[in-house]
Design an enzyme around this catalytic site. Structure first.
Site, PDB file in Angstrom:
ATOM      1  N   ASP A 144       1.127 -49.384 -93.471  1.00  0.00           N
ATOM      2  CA  ASP A 144      -0.230 -48.917 -92.975  1.00  0.00           C
ATOM      3  C   ASP A 144      -1.549 -48.813 -93.659  1.00  0.00           C
ATOM      4  OD1 ASP A 144       0.951 -49.256 -90.328  1.00  0.00           O
ATOM      5  OD2 ASP A 144       1.575 -47.159 -90.321  1.00  0.00           O
ATOM      6  N   HIS A 192      -5.613 -45.120 -76.924  1.00  0.00           N
ATOM      7  CA  HIS A 192      -6.525 -43.863 -76.869  1.00  0.00           C
ATOM      8  C   HIS A 192      -7.018 -43.292 -75.753  1.00  0.00           C
ATOM      9  CE1 HIS A 192      -6.938 -46.620 -80.420  1.00  0.00           C
ATOM     10  NE2 HIS A 192      -7.226 -45.330 -81.242  1.00  0.00           N
ATOM     11  N   ARG A 217      -9.909 -21.030 -89.852  1.00  0.00           N
ATOM     12  CA  ARG A 217     -10.260 -21.803 -88.867  1.00  0.00           C
ATOM     13  C   ARG A 217     -10.728 -21.041 -87.602  1.00  0.00           C
ATOM     14  NH1 ARG A 217      -5.423 -25.662 -87.625  1.00  0.00           N
ATOM     15  NH2 ARG A 217      -4.349 -23.974 -88.426  1.00  0.00           N
ATOM     16  N   GLU A 267     -12.656 -48.229 -94.167  1.00  0.00           N
ATOM     17  CA  GLU A 267     -13.633 -47.052 -94.623  1.00  0.00           C
ATOM     18  C   GLU A 267     -13.733 -46.545 -96.040  1.00  0.00           C
ATOM     19  OE1 GLU A 267     -11.123 -44.418 -91.748  1.00  0.00           O
ATOM     20  OE2 GLU A 267     -11.102 -42.988 -93.666  1.00  0.00           O
ATOM     21  N   GLY A 318       4.589 -47.700 -84.502  1.00  0.00           N
ATOM     22  CA  GLY A 318       5.305 -47.027 -85.363  1.00  0.00           C
ATOM     23  C   GLY A 318       5.730 -45.599 -84.772  1.00  0.00           C
ATOM     24  N   SER A 319       4.703 -44.622 -84.225  1.00  0.00           N
ATOM     25  CA  SER A 319       5.064 -43.387 -83.928  1.00  0.00           C
ATOM     26  C   SER A 319       5.367 -43.340 -82.456  1.00  0.00           C
ATOM     27  CB  SER A 319       3.936 -42.288 -84.226  1.00  0.00           C
ATOM     28  OG  SER A 319       2.744 -42.907 -83.540  1.00  0.00           O
ATOM     29  N   GLU A 367      -6.717 -53.141 -83.975  1.00  0.00           N
ATOM     30  CA  GLU A 367      -7.207 -52.559 -82.588  1.00  0.00           C
ATOM     31  C   GLU A 367      -7.978 -53.543 -82.028  1.00  0.00           C
ATOM     32  OE1 GLU A 367      -8.482 -48.511 -83.500  1.00  0.00           O
ATOM     33  OE2 GLU A 367     -10.343 -49.075 -81.996  1.00  0.00           O
ATOM     34  N   LYS A 379     -17.655 -42.208 -88.470  1.00  0.00           N
ATOM     35  CA  LYS A 379     -17.440 -41.477 -89.716  1.00  0.00           C
ATOM     36  C   LYS A 379     -18.941 -41.208 -90.333  1.00  0.00           C
ATOM     37  CE  LYS A 379     -13.060 -41.966 -90.906  1.00  0.00           C
ATOM     38  NZ  LYS A 379     -12.270 -41.288 -91.989  1.00  0.00           N
TER      39      LYS A 379
HETATM   40  N1  GLN Z   1       2.399 -46.012 -88.255  1.00  0.00           N
HETATM   41  C1  GLN Z   1       1.487 -44.978 -87.694  1.00  0.00           C
HETATM   42  C2  GLN Z   1       1.613 -44.799 -86.399  1.00  0.00           C
HETATM   43  O1  GLN Z   1       2.156 -45.295 -85.694  1.00  0.00           O
HETATM   44  C3  GLN Z   1      -0.100 -45.786 -87.931  1.00  0.00           C
HETATM   45  C4  GLN Z   1      -1.187 -44.886 -87.420  1.00  0.00           C
HETATM   46  C5  GLN Z   1      -2.478 -45.293 -87.769  1.00  0.00           C
HETATM   47  O2  GLN Z   1      -2.625 -46.453 -87.770  1.00  0.00           O
HETATM   48  N2  GLN Z   1      -3.387 -44.346 -87.798  1.00  0.00           N
HETATM   49  O3  GLN Z   1       1.306 -43.491 -85.830  1.00  0.00           O
END
Ligand code: GLN
Ligand code: ZN
Length: 763
Positions: A605, A700, A16, A611, A438-439, A671, A112
């Site tokens: 998820d 974002h 990398r 995609e 989630g995160s 989203e 993409k």
């Molecule tokens: N559960 C995941 C998070 O919260 C979902 C991430 C995602 O949709 N890309 O990070």
């Protein structure tokens, strides 16, 4: 003479190096000269490696400091006015501003690249834009190679694909309207290349594998008639890839070019494509056969490839055949030789970019003199046979389970209305319930502690203790903020696919298998090599721990089968749908274990559902059929009162709403905030039957949304959806944000939900 040819080599370097050089330059830790030197070193290494391997036509201008579509925009001077470009050559600062944005200038959009996980910068066309030659990169890199004594075949993204990949933000400009402006610049570049000594050029036109309008087909005829007339001494290799040109094959075969490249690994009927091509191939046309898969990591079945190549050779003669990868090798990891994480047997089944280059050269040699390479072919045959027969690939228990899947396993016991009542009786959620995706922030401390554990500097007990303290912190925080459905925060996961890849049988993860995702960003996709199963529960421990800390429901968090499939390298010895089905069974078991552990809400998820759509519309329905079935197989094993959520992002859903509804999740979060809830209109028109959480906070952006702005978005959502259908949540996971952004944002979100809740109840 059969020509060994390559369509592109990875740019990032085996270690990398490009990422490091770029990030150090952007961070002000090194200067432009150091960045240029790093680029030159990488280019030289890849050219020399390909020459040493025996590649006859080595590409140049396949390197990029960021992205080849952006390079093409720079070549044409297609710089949107907000970048304040002065109109001479596009300088490095302007180039990077286009890619990454400036202090007050938003970056260009990224999306993409076809159905790969590589992202390109979307060309933006605006009124008054005048194309003119504004980058000498193609010619510079051709000369650079020549000075090293290496003759290359320059590579350009073709004008029609470039325009069709772009977007006009202004009514009245259609990208193809700009073709007449683009062609003179292409002519100039091509003439300069010819003058510098180039004989062949590779012009990529991947758009030829998509559904095209009559106008686009006409544009192809117009563009190539003009370019080939302007540069009669140059031989154009027109490259199509990522699929079968299908109904565009005739268009492609009629273009006045010297060579046509076909992707023979992704066409569903490669044999037919070859036959159709041979039946109509013009007399002098060279056929470039994409026989080595540039999208995957498996060794090529050389005997099969030789069979195809021989059929073509017999028909057109060896003077008119090139052997190459299906597409640029950009989408494969760089070099298997430096991999340390994979065992020897698995390695013997694999080929990364460097090994694929060897395969191409070997195929070309075998076509000329098979006896000379007999021993090498035999060794590769043996590796292939070992893979085919391996018990690591074929697990009878998985096969038996797959055989027993029936329709009932893919159906929830009762319909949504009844489930909803059972779930509400158990969860007792308020109107407009709040949750997150989630995160929670992956802080420096989280990443450092995980790295220390992986490096052996921290014991498993210490690491687990750290994760528990993180989870407790996140749970307390959510209680304090007043969220209704909590999450554990995912501190144990580096990545939502890699985490499961590390825990599923039949899946391997690499240490150095990096692939460029965009700019300096790289990903390390897991390799699904065998039948997939789940040796033991993967997430239950953390979900149960989080639930033990609170009375509020904690949502179990899983990645769905389509997303795992999309973001991994998959087997080439069985259909994708079968692999998806196996993953689905493994995740289904996890869902049931979570339920048994007392988890009342489970989120699966599927951000990559959209995609995964095939490039051709006619194939969408078949894909959606099995994709939806695999989701339902994961989700349908639970009782009525267990609430299933799903989450999707990065996309417009309006054209696949019916499939999303068939997934039959109790709640879907999507989203929507960036489009000011416009995305919801489709759901409203379609009368989406279950519950929806349209993101009301754009994660974002570092901007903290005000309570009022969230209330406004909820208003918009209430205009089109019923109040008892609506959830309140952010757009996506909060992993990339920091606590100083997340804390006030979620406080505003919860306050906005409360305000709206009382308004709705009052009215
Ligand atoms: N559960 C995941 C998070 O919260 C979902 C991430 C995602 O949709 N890309 O990070
Ligand atoms: Zn998301």
């Amino acid at each position: 003479m059969v020509i060994a040819s390559n369509l592109g080599y990875p740019r990032i370097g085996p270690g990398r190096e490009l990422k490091k050089a770029l990030e150090s330059f952007w961070g002000g830790r090194s200067d432009a000269a150091a960045l240029d030197a790093a680029g030159a070193t990488l280019r030289r290494a890849s050219w020399e490696l390909q020459r040493a391997a025996g590649i006859d036509q080595i590409p140049s201008n396949d390197f990029s400091l960021y992205d080849h579509v952006l390079d093409t925009a720079a070549m044409l001077g297609a710089v949107p006015s907000r970048f304040g470009w002065n109109g001479a050559m596009v300088d490095r600062d302007t180039y990077f501003a286009m890619a990454r944005g400036g202090p007050n200038t938003p970056a260009m959009e990224m999306t993409k690249w076809f159905d790969t996980n590589y992202h390109y910068i979307v060309p933006e066309f605006e009124p008054g834009m005048i194309f003119r030659l504004a980058s000498s990169k193609a010619i510079d890199e051709y000369r650079e190679a020549k000075a090293l004594g290496i003759e290359t075949r320059p590579k350009l993204l073709g004008p029609v694909s470039f325009l069709l990949l772009g977007k006009s933000r202004h009514a009245g400009i259609e990208p193809l309207d700009l073709l007449d402006q683009a062609l003179p610049v292409y002519e100039q570049v091509l003439r300069q290349l010819a003058e510098a000594g180039a004989t062949w050029v590779q012009v990529d036109e991947p758009m030829l594998v998509l559904d095209l309008s009559a106008r686009a087909r006409a544009a192809y005829a117009q563009a190539y008639a003009r370019l080939s007339a302007a540069c009669p001494s140059l031989k154009f290799l027109l490259a199509t890839y990522f699929g079968d040109p299908g109904d565009n094959l005739e268009t492609a075969l009629e273009l006045p070019v010297a060579g046509l490249h076909l992707d023979l690994t992704r066409a569903s009927h490669a044999g037919q494509l070859v036959q159709r091509t041979l039946a109509a191939v013009p007399d002098a046309l060279t056929l470039s056969l994409g026989l080595v898969d540039g999208r995957n990591v498996w060794r090529t079945d050389l005997d099969a490839a030789l069979g195809t190549a021989r059929a073509v050779l017999e028909s057109v003669g060896s003077q008119r055949v090139m052997i190459g990868p299906s597409c640029s090798l950009l989408h494969t990891p760089v070099d298997l030789g430096i991999e340390t994480e994979l065992d020897e047997e698995l390695c013997s089944w694999l080929a990364f970019a460097r090994q694929k280059v060897d395969e191409i050269a070997l195929l070309a040699r075998a076509l000329v003199d098979e006896a000379a390479v007999a021993a090498e072919l035999e060794a590769r045959r043996a590796a292939l046979a070992s893979r085919r027969a391996s018990s690591r690939v074929h697990d009878p228990a998985v096969a038996a389970r797959m055989g027993s899947v029936d329709e009932a396993m893919q159906r929830r016991v009762t319909a949504f209305a009844q489930r909803q009542a059972a779930q509400q009786a158990r969860l007792r959620l308020p109107l407009l319930p709040t949750t997150t995706i989630g995160s929670f922030p992956q802080t420096g401390a989280v990443r450092k502690t995980r790295a220390a554990f992986k490096a052996g500097r921290l014991s498993a007990a210490e690491y687990d203790g750290f994760l528990e303290s993180e989870i407790e912190r996140v749970v307390r925080f959510q209680e304090e903020v007043g969220l209704d459905v909590l999450v554990h925060g995912e501190p144990e996961r580096t990545d939502m696919v890699e985490y499961f890849g590390e825990r599923l049988s039949g899946v391997a993860v690499t240490k150095h298998g990096w692939v460029q995702s965009y700019g300096s960003r790289c990903a390390r996709p897991p390799i699904i090599y065998g039948d997939v199963s789940r040796p033991e529960p993967m997430t239950v421990r953390w979900a149960r721990y989080a639930q033990s800390l609170t009375d509020r429901p904690v949502k179990g968090m899983l990645t769905g089968p389509i997303t795992i499939l999309q973001w991994s390298f998959v087997r080439d010895d069985q259909p994708r749908r079968d692999t998806a089905g196996q993953i689905a069974l493994a995740i289904r078991d996890e869902v049931r274990d979570l339920e048994a552990a007392g988890i009342r809400v489970i989120q699966i998820d599927e951000p990559a559902l959209r995609e995964g759509l095939p490039l051709r519309r006619a194939q969408w329905a078949a894909y959606l059929e099995w994709a939806v079935a695999s989701f339902r197989l994961v989700a349908a094993g639970v009782r009525d009162e267990t609430q299933i959520h799903t989450h999707m992002c990065y996309a417009e859903f309006n054209d696949i709403l019916e499939a999303i509804a068939r997934m039959d999740a109790d709640v879907i979060s999507i989203e929507a905030s960036r489009s000011q809830m416009e995305l919801l209109e489709g759901f409203a028109r379609f009368r989406y039957p279950n519950q929806i959480g349209p993101g009301v906070y754009d994660i974002h952006s570092p901007r903290v949304p005000s309570q009022e702005s969230v209330e406004t978005l909820i208003d918009y959502a209430l205009d089109v959806l019923a109040a008892d259908q609506l959830w309140i949540n952010p757009d996506c996971g909060l992993k990339t944000r920091n606590w100083d952004e997340v804390r006030p944002s979620l406080m505003h979100m919860v306050a906005a939900a409360e305000r709206q809740r009382s308004r709705v109840t009052a009215s």
